[in-house]
Design an enzyme around this catalytic site. Structure first.
Site, PDB file in Angstrom:
ATOM      1  N   SER A   1      30.477  38.872  32.804  1.00 38.10           N
ATOM      2  CA  SER A   1      31.168  37.760  33.452  1.00 38.10           C
ATOM      3  C   SER A   1      31.544  38.179  34.860  1.00 38.10           C
ATOM      4  CB  SER A   1      32.435  37.407  32.669  1.00 38.10           C
ATOM      5  OG  SER A   1      33.227  36.483  33.381  1.00 38.10           O
ATOM      6  N   HIS A   2      31.885  37.210  35.669  1.00 40.27           N
ATOM      7  CA  HIS A   2      32.388  37.494  37.011  1.00 40.27           C
ATOM      8  C   HIS A   2      33.804  38.047  36.961  1.00 40.27           C
ATOM      9  CE1 HIS A   2      28.921  35.028  37.826  1.00 40.27           C
ATOM     10  NE2 HIS A   2      28.991  35.408  39.087  1.00 40.27           N
ATOM     11  N   SER A   3      34.453  37.916  35.832  1.00 44.41           N
ATOM     12  CA  SER A   3      35.842  38.335  35.683  1.00 44.41           C
ATOM     13  C   SER A   3      35.987  39.389  34.595  1.00 44.41           C
ATOM     14  CB  SER A   3      36.713  37.127  35.339  1.00 44.41           C
ATOM     15  OG  SER A   3      38.004  37.528  34.954  1.00 44.41           O
TER      16      SER A   3
ATOM     17  N   SER B   1      24.688  33.724  38.405  1.00 46.42           N
ATOM     18  CA  SER B   1      24.402  35.041  38.964  1.00 46.42           C
ATOM     19  C   SER B   1      24.630  36.158  37.947  1.00 46.42           C
ATOM     20  CB  SER B   1      25.203  35.300  40.246  1.00 46.42           C
ATOM     21  OG  SER B   1      26.575  35.246  39.995  1.00 46.42           O
TER      22      SER B   1
END
Length: 126
Positions: A8-10, A72
């Protein structure tokens, strides 16, 4: 043994999801979960090298499922898979489903099935 790579981006998202899967999975002895959220310097984003390193670390596993959140994250995962050898690629599955729901459901379902393809097919509907 099956590895779940949570991308994940986080980092907070993947850490929380890892905690939930590790706590509630019925198949704790056969699933290893990795939180691969954010960048190495703690920002939002994804890191294909971190994904690649996790894949290489688990290359002896029966299967490696990669769960992603946004576009992404998928691209970073595909980049990581492009860096591994063809034999290992056969074990790696970038799962096309919702990150949280898909990873959690897979962790629960894998305990009761003999065929990983069955789990992958069911995840496509999530």
């Amino acid at each position: 043994m099956i590895s779940f790579l949570l991308v994940s981006h986080s980092k907070k998202i993947t850490d929380g999801l890892k905690e939930m899967i590790d706590e509630m999975s019925l198949n704790k002895d056969n699933i290893t979960t990795f939180s691969i959220g954010g960048t190495k310097d703690g920002r939002l984003g994804t890191d294909p090298i971190a994904i690649y390193e996790a894949i290489e670390m688990r290359k002896m596993d029966d299967a490696i499922f990669i769960f992603t959140d946004l576009g992404s994250a998928v691209l970073s995962s595909e980049t990581a898979v492009d860096m591994i050898d063809d034999e290992l690629k056969q074990k790696v599955h970038i799962v096309d489903c919702a990150l949280v729901e898909g990873a959690f459901i897979a962790a629960v379902q894998i305990n009761g099935v003999d065929c990983l393809e069955q789990v992958l097919n069911e995840l496509k509907t999530i």
